[in-house]
Design an enzyme around this catalytic site. Structure first.
Site, PDB file in Angstrom:
ATOM      1  N   MET A  14      -8.940   3.834   8.576  1.00 37.96           N
ATOM      2  CA  MET A  14      -8.091   2.737   8.072  1.00 37.96           C
ATOM      3  C   MET A  14      -7.096   2.272   9.135  1.00 37.96           C
ATOM      4  SD  MET A  14      -6.984   3.349   4.187  1.00 37.96           S
ATOM      5  CE  MET A  14      -8.057   2.829   2.866  1.00 37.96           C
TER       6      MET A  14
ATOM      7  N   ARG B 195      13.528   9.927  -2.490  1.00 42.23           N
ATOM      8  CA  ARG B 195      14.445  11.055  -2.717  1.00 42.23           C
ATOM      9  C   ARG B 195      15.701  10.922  -1.859  1.00 42.23           C
ATOM     10  NH1 ARG B 195      15.227  15.602   0.444  1.00 42.23           N
ATOM     11  NH2 ARG B 195      15.988  17.475  -0.617  1.00 42.23           N
TER      12      ARG B 195
ATOM     13  N   ARG C 243       0.663  -4.944  -6.132  1.00 44.73           N
ATOM     14  CA  ARG C 243       0.731  -6.235  -5.437  1.00 44.73           C
ATOM     15  C   ARG C 243       1.125  -7.255  -6.501  1.00 44.73           C
ATOM     16  NH1 ARG C 243      -0.488  -4.628  -0.054  1.00 44.73           N
ATOM     17  NH2 ARG C 243      -2.152  -3.134  -0.126  1.00 44.73           N
ATOM     18  N   TYR C 244       2.072  -8.082  -6.180  1.00 41.69           N
ATOM     19  CA  TYR C 244       2.551  -9.082  -7.148  1.00 41.69           C
ATOM     20  C   TYR C 244       2.868 -10.376  -6.407  1.00 41.69           C
ATOM     21  CZ  TYR C 244       5.242 -10.994 -11.045  1.00 41.69           C
ATOM     22  OH  TYR C 244       5.700 -11.788 -12.074  1.00 41.69           O
TER      23      TYR C 244
ATOM     24  N   THR D  64       4.114   2.448   5.433  1.00 36.39           N
ATOM     25  CA  THR D  64       2.694   2.096   5.528  1.00 36.39           C
ATOM     26  C   THR D  64       2.025   3.046   6.519  1.00 36.39           C
ATOM     27  OG1 THR D  64       1.106   0.460   6.360  1.00 36.39           O
ATOM     28  CG2 THR D  64       3.317   0.259   7.194  1.00 36.39           C
ATOM     29  N   ILE D  65       0.801   3.433   6.222  1.00 39.00           N
ATOM     30  CA  ILE D  65       0.102   4.327   7.163  1.00 39.00           C
ATOM     31  C   ILE D  65      -0.311   3.577   8.431  1.00 39.00           C
ATOM     32  CG2 ILE D  65      -0.789   5.867   5.377  1.00 39.00           C
ATOM     33  CD1 ILE D  65      -3.574   4.515   5.849  1.00 39.00           C
ATOM     34  N   ASP D  66      -0.353   2.224   8.358  1.00 44.72           N
ATOM     35  CA  ASP D  66      -0.974   1.449   9.437  1.00 44.72           C
ATOM     36  C   ASP D  66      -0.143   1.381  10.718  1.00 44.72           C
ATOM     37  OD1 ASP D  66      -2.901   0.947   7.527  1.00 44.72           O
ATOM     38  OD2 ASP D  66      -2.056  -0.989   6.952  1.00 44.72           O
TER      39      ASP D  66
ATOM     40  N   GLY E 137       0.828  -1.212   0.000  1.00 45.27           N
ATOM     41  CA  GLY E 137       0.000   0.000   0.000  1.00 45.27           C
ATOM     42  C   GLY E 137       0.858   1.255   0.000  1.00 45.27           C
TER      43      GLY E 137
ATOM     44  N   ASP F 125       1.937  -0.845  11.501  1.00 45.26           N
ATOM     45  CA  ASP F 125       1.824  -2.215  12.018  1.00 45.26           C
ATOM     46  C   ASP F 125       3.099  -3.036  11.847  1.00 45.26           C
ATOM     47  OD1 ASP F 125       1.710  -2.324   9.295  1.00 45.26           O
ATOM     48  OD2 ASP F 125      -0.049  -3.608   9.173  1.00 45.26           O
TER      49      ASP F 125
ATOM     50  N   ARG G 150      -6.064  -1.417   8.694  1.00 40.19           N
ATOM     51  CA  ARG G 150      -6.107  -2.887   8.569  1.00 40.19           C
ATOM     52  C   ARG G 150      -6.305  -3.519   9.942  1.00 40.19           C
ATOM     53  NH1 ARG G 150      -3.124  -4.295   3.243  1.00 40.19           N
ATOM     54  NH2 ARG G 150      -1.902  -5.747   4.464  1.00 40.19           N
TER      55      ARG G 150
ATOM     56  N   GLY H  47     -10.070  14.046  20.885  1.00 39.28           N
ATOM     57  CA  GLY H  47     -10.997  14.056  22.015  1.00 39.28           C
ATOM     58  C   GLY H  47     -12.175  13.125  21.816  1.00 39.28           C
TER      59      GLY H  47
ATOM     60  N   ASP I  80       5.424  -5.453   5.669  1.00 43.64           N
ATOM     61  CA  ASP I  80       6.181  -6.689   5.944  1.00 43.64           C
ATOM     62  C   ASP I  80       6.119  -7.688   4.792  1.00 43.64           C
ATOM     63  OD1 ASP I  80       3.578  -7.297   6.471  1.00 43.64           O
ATOM     64  OD2 ASP I  80       4.011  -8.542   8.226  1.00 43.64           O
TER      65      ASP I  80
HETATM   66  P1  ATP Z   1       0.963  -3.122   3.275  1.00 49.62           P
HETATM   67  O1  ATP Z   1       1.200  -3.304   4.757  1.00 49.62           O
HETATM   68  O2  ATP Z   1       0.774  -1.732   2.884  1.00 49.62           O
HETATM   69  O3  ATP Z   1      -0.073  -4.048   2.719  1.00 49.62           O
HETATM   70  P2  ATP Z   1       2.941  -4.996   2.370  1.00 49.62           P
HETATM   71  O4  ATP Z   1       4.327  -4.821   1.866  1.00 49.62           O
HETATM   72  O5  ATP Z   1       2.778  -5.839   3.603  1.00 49.62           O
HETATM   73  O6  ATP Z   1       2.348  -3.546   2.552  1.00 49.62           O
HETATM   74  P3  ATP Z   1       1.850  -7.076   0.671  1.00 49.62           P
HETATM   75  O7  ATP Z   1       0.778  -7.018  -0.363  1.00 49.62           O
HETATM   76  O8  ATP Z   1       1.751  -8.063   1.771  1.00 49.62           O
HETATM   77  O9  ATP Z   1       2.005  -5.588   1.211  1.00 49.62           O
HETATM   78  O10 ATP Z   1       3.245  -7.367  -0.073  1.00 49.62           O
HETATM   79  C1  ATP Z   1       3.681  -6.535  -1.142  1.00 49.62           C
HETATM   80  C2  ATP Z   1       4.371  -7.354  -2.180  1.00 49.62           C
HETATM   81  O11 ATP Z   1       5.544  -7.980  -1.598  1.00 49.62           O
HETATM   82  C3  ATP Z   1       3.563  -8.524  -2.729  1.00 49.62           C
HETATM   83  O12 ATP Z   1       2.638  -8.119  -3.718  1.00 49.62           O
HETATM   84  C4  ATP Z   1       4.653  -9.408  -3.289  1.00 49.62           C
HETATM   85  O13 ATP Z   1       5.104  -8.912  -4.525  1.00 49.62           O
HETATM   86  C5  ATP Z   1       5.766  -9.232  -2.243  1.00 49.62           C
HETATM   87  N1  ATP Z   1       5.691 -10.329  -1.245  1.00 49.62           N
HETATM   88  C6  ATP Z   1       4.743 -10.502  -0.284  1.00 49.62           C
HETATM   89  N2  ATP Z   1       4.957 -11.643   0.412  1.00 49.62           N
HETATM   90  C7  ATP Z   1       6.074 -12.201  -0.120  1.00 49.62           C
HETATM   91  C8  ATP Z   1       6.827 -13.396   0.161  1.00 49.62           C
HETATM   92  N3  ATP Z   1       6.461 -14.245   1.118  1.00 49.62           N
HETATM   93  N4  ATP Z   1       7.929 -13.633  -0.572  1.00 49.62           N
HETATM   94  C9  ATP Z   1       8.313 -12.791  -1.561  1.00 49.62           C
HETATM   95  N5  ATP Z   1       7.643 -11.659  -1.883  1.00 49.62           N
HETATM   96  C10 ATP Z   1       6.548 -11.364  -1.183  1.00 49.62           C
END
Ligand code: ATP
Length: 319
Positions: free
Chosen positions: A169, A21, A72-73, A125-127, A11, A129, A171, A185, A103
């Site tokens: 928000m 930067r 996300r991938y 991340t804004i969360d 996110g 967490d 999560r 408040g 994470d």
């Molecule tokens: P947010 O807290 O904002 O969701 P995030 O980094 O935790 O951020 P994720 O969607 O969990 O968000 O992960 C981001 C990307 O990191 C995934 O889309 C993927 O490309 C990669 N990723 C996540 N988990 C793994 C993993 N176990 N091994 C390798 N790459 C990963």
């Protein structure tokens, strides 16, 4: 080491641009070449990579979101995806990386480090967490955005003697709700990390109404339930002139606060220093105003804890 890459993943969060930067400028200052990777790990695998210069990151520090885009991938969790990414790193001569994200993104960074490409994680991340950091990049801005909304809602709540349930928000984490609730408040703050009793919330509302406080704002973390559902439960205990508001993605956008920009700048600069020392597989954070590196493996074995003393503080102050 001559060449490093930067990507943002997961996110988006205000302050990511300030971090990009800082990494780019510090690295160039140290004589390194810097490559921007668009769309997180998806862009890495696709080879959506370009050379940056000091101007590329100019006029970005004040902008929300990430100009490197995010995606996300999930395929990057598989070795096949990682090897495709490594092919691109080889092609562009990139020897190490800075990954800005949550994470999930750190898992990808650790995999790259294990494949021989040092990667350092910055908490974007804004969360808020992520363990081992008092704050994440974007959290302070998000809290201030929520606070501005609460102040506005309070105006209309007071004018019509209404009770507003404001969903924010975060999560699974209640940090945004906690901080914005105390600062705004709030009559009550409802977060996943603490039990709540709808009847007790209703009793408190009734008592404060009897004492002349005819409006109230309740801040609800999205990880608990939807604002409409909470309002419905609350309405079973009386007529509090309820309205619910979901702030949603508004909380993710906007210009980063000074605090987020400074944090991002400190973290970005430190990441380059560590890469130059040959370190990888670590995540940076801020603890007691010091930038600290922690092993990613260690981080995965820990949980972030919300500051529950803020919850108790609010109980003492809002009645
Ligand atoms: P947010 O807290 O904002 O969701 P995030 O980094 O935790 O951020 P994720 O969607 O969990 O968000 O992960 C981001 C990307 O990191 C995934 O889309 C993927 O490309 C990669 N990723 C996540 N988990 C793994 C993993 N176990 N091994 C390798 N790459 C990963």
């Amino acid at each position: 080491m001559k060449r490093i890459g930067i990507l943002t993943s997961g996110g988006d969060a205000p302050g990511m641009n300030a971090a990009i930067r800082a990494v780019a400028r510090k690295a160039m200052h140290e004589g390194l070449e810097v490559y921007g990777i668009n769309y997180g790990y998806a862009g890495l695998v696709a080879g959506d990579i370009f050379k940056m210069d000091p101007i590329t990151v100019g006029d970005k520090i004040q902008r929300g979101g990430t100009f490197l885009y995010s995606a996300r991938y999930p395929e990057f969790a598989q070795v096949e995806g990682q090897l495709k990414g490594i092919e691109q790193l080889k092609k562009f001569g990139i020897e190490a990386l800075v990954v800005i994200g949550g994470d999930g993104s750190y898992h990808g960074a650790l995999r790259l480090t294990e494949h021989g490409y040092n990667a350092i994680g910055l908490p974007g991340t804004i969360d808020n967490d992520i363990p081992f950091t008092d704050q994440t990049i974007g959290f302070d801005t998000a809290v201030n955005t929520v606070l501005e909304s609460i102040d506005r809602i309070r105006d209309t709540a007071a004018s019509h003697e209404r009770t507003f349930v404001v969903e924010v928000m975060g999560r699974g984490a209640g940090d945004i709700a906690l901080w914005a609730g105390v600062a705004g408040g709030a009559q009550d703050i409802i977060i996943p990390e603490h039990d709540f009793d709808v009847k007790a919330v209703a009793d408190k509302l009734r008592t404060s109404r009897e004492h002349g406080q005819k409006h109230a704002v309740i801040v609800l973390a999205e990880g608990v339930m939807h604002a409409d559902e909470f309002s419905e439960k609350l309405s079973e205990y009386g007529d509090f002139h309820l309205r619910s508001t979901v702030l949603g993605h508004v909380v993710r956008g906007g210009a980063p606060t000074a605090s987020d920009r400074v944090l991002a700048s400190r973290l970005g600069s430190k990441a380059v220093e560590l890469l130059l020392e040959g370190k990888g597989g670590v995540a940076l954070g801020i603890e007691k105003n010091e930038i600290i590196a922690h092993d990613m493996l260690d981080l995965f074995n820990h949980k972030h804890h919300a500051m529950l003393d803020l919850y108790d503080l609010n109980e003492d102050l809002a009645y």
